[in-house]
Design a protein around this motif. Structure first.
Motif, mmCIF file in Angstrom:
data_model
loop_
_atom_site.group_PDB
_atom_site.id
_atom_site.type_symbol
_atom_site.label_atom_id
_atom_site.label_comp_id
_atom_site.label_asym_id
_atom_site.label_seq_id
_atom_site.Cartn_x
_atom_site.Cartn_y
_atom_site.Cartn_z
ATOM 1 N N ALA A 282 -3.721 -2.250 -7.180
ATOM 2 C CA ALA A 282 -2.751 -2.629 -6.301
ATOM 3 C C ALA A 282 -2.723 -1.553 -5.100
ATOM 4 C CB ALA A 282 -1.313 -2.677 -6.634
ATOM 5 N N ILE A 283 -3.013 -2.005 -3.878
ATOM 6 C CA ILE A 283 -3.094 -1.296 -2.533
ATOM 7 C C ILE A 283 -1.979 -1.350 -1.641
ATOM 8 C CG2 ILE A 283 -4.632 -2.906 -1.402
ATOM 9 C CD1 ILE A 283 -6.049 -0.325 -0.429
ATOM 10 N N SER A 284 -1.513 -0.218 -1.146
ATOM 11 C CA SER A 284 -0.404 -0.400 0.145
ATOM 12 C C SER A 284 -0.856 0.751 1.100
ATOM 13 C CB SER A 284 0.926 -0.173 -0.714
ATOM 14 O OG SER A 284 1.536 -1.123 -1.383
ATOM 15 N N MET A 285 -0.200 0.509 2.126
ATOM 16 C CA MET A 285 -0.299 1.190 3.453
ATOM 17 C C MET A 285 0.686 1.458 4.360
ATOM 18 S SD MET A 285 -3.273 0.222 6.593
ATOM 19 C CE MET A 285 -3.790 1.691 7.615
ATOM 20 N N SER A 286 0.763 2.575 4.758
ATOM 21 C CA SER A 286 2.048 2.866 5.682
ATOM 22 C C SER A 286 1.540 3.670 6.944
ATOM 23 C CB SER A 286 3.137 3.685 4.965
ATOM 24 O OG SER A 286 4.204 4.026 5.625
ATOM 25 N N THR B 199 -1.035 6.454 5.604
ATOM 26 C CA THR B 199 -0.841 6.753 4.040
ATOM 27 C C THR B 199 -1.497 5.484 3.401
ATOM 28 O OG1 THR B 199 0.694 8.616 4.291
ATOM 29 C CG2 THR B 199 0.171 7.446 1.939
ATOM 30 N N ILE B 200 -2.367 5.716 2.397
ATOM 31 C CA ILE B 200 -2.882 4.815 1.613
ATOM 32 C C ILE B 200 -2.553 5.313 0.261
ATOM 33 C CG2 ILE B 200 -4.704 3.380 0.853
ATOM 34 C CD1 ILE B 200 -6.203 3.588 3.345
ATOM 35 N N ALA B 201 -1.972 4.189 -0.759
ATOM 36 C CA ALA B 201 -1.613 4.540 -1.906
ATOM 37 C C ALA B 201 -2.084 3.274 -2.988
ATOM 38 C CB ALA B 201 -0.044 4.165 -2.182
ATOM 39 N N VAL B 202 -2.935 3.786 -3.874
ATOM 40 C CA VAL B 202 -3.633 2.764 -4.732
ATOM 41 C C VAL B 202 -3.106 3.033 -6.265
ATOM 42 C CG1 VAL B 202 -5.904 1.767 -5.759
ATOM 43 C CG2 VAL B 202 -5.603 2.596 -3.296
ATOM 44 N N ALA B 203 -2.846 1.993 -7.098
ATOM 45 C CA ALA B 203 -2.277 2.129 -8.342
ATOM 46 C C ALA B 203 -3.489 1.112 -9.096
ATOM 47 C CB ALA B 203 -1.069 1.459 -8.560
ATOM 48 N N LYS B 204 -3.961 1.957 -10.134
ATOM 49 C CA LYS B 204 -5.039 1.429 -10.811
ATOM 50 C C LYS B 204 -4.515 1.254 -12.405
ATOM 51 C CE LYS B 204 -8.034 3.906 -12.890
ATOM 52 N NZ LYS B 204 -9.054 4.548 -13.312
#
Length: 434
Positions: free
Chosen positions: A181-185, A194-199
């Motif tokens: 799952a990837i998100s960006m702010s 900022t980019i956050a990735v949950a694996k």
């Protein structure tokens, strides 16, 4: 009878005084003297000549985008004005903006259409970087992040309007995952993102436990700054996440082996401000408001909103409606439920559907069907989008067409932004009367 100054001349002297602090633009001269036609009282007066460039810029900036393009063909002066940097600045600040909806129509190629909710028109799109419609996509303030869905070793950040993009090196930990799952702010003040990735990856030979890790990229530091790992029991990660007010939210899914099959979804969070590597994600678990067939997370004006398919009581895997909820601290507040007539308007609605939103606007679409429904959360209003020119829908997401510059990349975003859009509106797919 002595010739008198025309009303037009007097009025524009007043306008000049109002706009430029009391000093007339034309001094003490009458317009007829400047124009050189004072001998004839019946002479036609050109309002275009009367208007100074500053006023004309503001007037033209209020026109629809397509009209601005046509205005550039009126005369040399107007063409120079709409090409000026000052006009582009006026245009950017006056133009009302709503998020556009991008829809892929092919399983193989990232081709499709973009929907403008203000003009209610669809346009052909040509996106940079992305290789296939099944890539992971996240957006914020007009910047879009693409990550490939196969090897997960290609990650790009781009402005889809200017086509300016940057490739980010992916850490090895992200390449091996069963679910991501990837998100960006984007930060408005620093113009950084900022980019956050949950694996999520299953523990070998163990159907009960799943490894979950979070990686965070900081564009200001130009590196990945966080690596958090935790083992989930009876839950796994998925592909749904969002960043809101510095918190990374993402949905987890029950594996059905711990007696929690009635609660198929859960929400956990991670604080991107503190970025502590020693927190328990499961301690932040928030239950969903009801049995859901699927859930979609979105950031609407720094508020976490979830759109979910409501399952039947006796068959929770069968959708019976769609609800919208807002998270207030740790409690869900119902915002709206889709009226039955709109739910029926989709025809056969899949249990898993597509939904994306930002600002005040939420888009909802059923996979395989081109019908697109928009919900204005501030006005509590449901509205069908204009019919899409394609009969096939694969995936969709929404994004602003923005003025943001990519950090570290030098380019004239304002000018490129306007004229990329103008080139699109020269050939709208639907007639201008729609």
């Amino acid at each position: 009878m002595e010739r008198q100054t025309s009303w037009v001349t007097s009025r524009f002297r007043e306008i000049g005084k109002e706009v430029w602090g009391g000093e007339s633009l034309w001094g003490g001269e009458a317009f007829s003297d400047i124009h050189g036609c004072g001998q004839n009282d019946d002479s036609l007066v050109s309002l275009d000549f009367l208007l100074p460039d500053e006023l004309l810029e503001r007037i033209l900036a209020c026109l629809p985008i397509a009209s601005i393009f046509r205005a550039g063909s009126v005369c040399k002066r107007w063409n120079q004005i709409i090409n000026s940097d000052r006009f582009l600045w006026h245009f950017s600040n006056i133009l009302p903006q709503k998020p556009w909806y991008f829809m892929f129509t092919s399983n193989d190629d990232p081709t499709g259409f973009a929907y403008d909710p203000i003009l209610r028109k669809w346009y052909n799109i040509d996106l940079p970087c992305i290789g296939a419609p099944n890539w992971f996509i996240a957006s914020s303030c007009g910047l879009v992040c693409f990550m490939d869905n196969n090897s997960r070793n290609r990650l790009y950040v781009c402005n889809p309007v200017t086509k300016v993009h940057k490739q980010i090196q992916v850490p090895p930990e992200l390449k091996l995952a069963d679910y991501s799952a990837i998100s960006m702010s984007v930060d408005h003040k620093s113009n950084c993102y900022t980019i956050a990735v949950a694996k999520s990856k299953q523990v070998p030979d163990d159907f009960l436990r799943w490894n979950l890790s979070i990686q965070v990229y900081d564009s200001q530091l130009k590196c990945w700054v966080t690596s958090l790992k935790e083992v989930l029991t009876g839950w796994r990660g998925g592909d749904e996440s969002v960043i809101c007010n510095g918190i990374f939210y993402f949905l987890i899914y029950s594996t059905g082996v711990m007696g929690n099959s009635e609660s198929r979804h859960g929400l956990i969070m991670y604080d991107l401000v503190s970025r502590s590597p020693h927190v328990s994600l499961m301690q932040s678990l928030i239950a969903v408001p009801c049995s859901l067939t699927c859930g979609r997370l979105m950031n609407l004006k720094d508020k976490l909103v979830m759109v979910g398919g409501i399952g039947k009581q006796d068959r929770p895997d069968i959708i019976k409606g769609i609800g919208i909820w807002l998270l207030n601290k740790t409690e869900w507040q119902e915002v709206a439920r889709m009226p039955h007539k709109f739910f029926q308007g989709f025809g056969e609605f899949d249990d898993v559907f597509c939904s994306s939103g930002t600002d005040d606007l939420i888009y909802i679409q059923s996979y395989g069907a081109p019908a697109l429904l928009a919900f204005d959360i501030s006005q509590k209003q449901w509205k069908w989008a204009q019919k899409c020119p394609s009969s096939k829908f694969v995936a969709g997401w929404c994004c602003y067409l923005c003025r943001w510059k990519m950090p570290g990349v030098q380019h004239q975003v304002m000018k490129v932004k306007l004229f990329k859009i103008l080139r699109m509106v020269r050939f709208p797919f639907l007639p201008s009367s729609v």
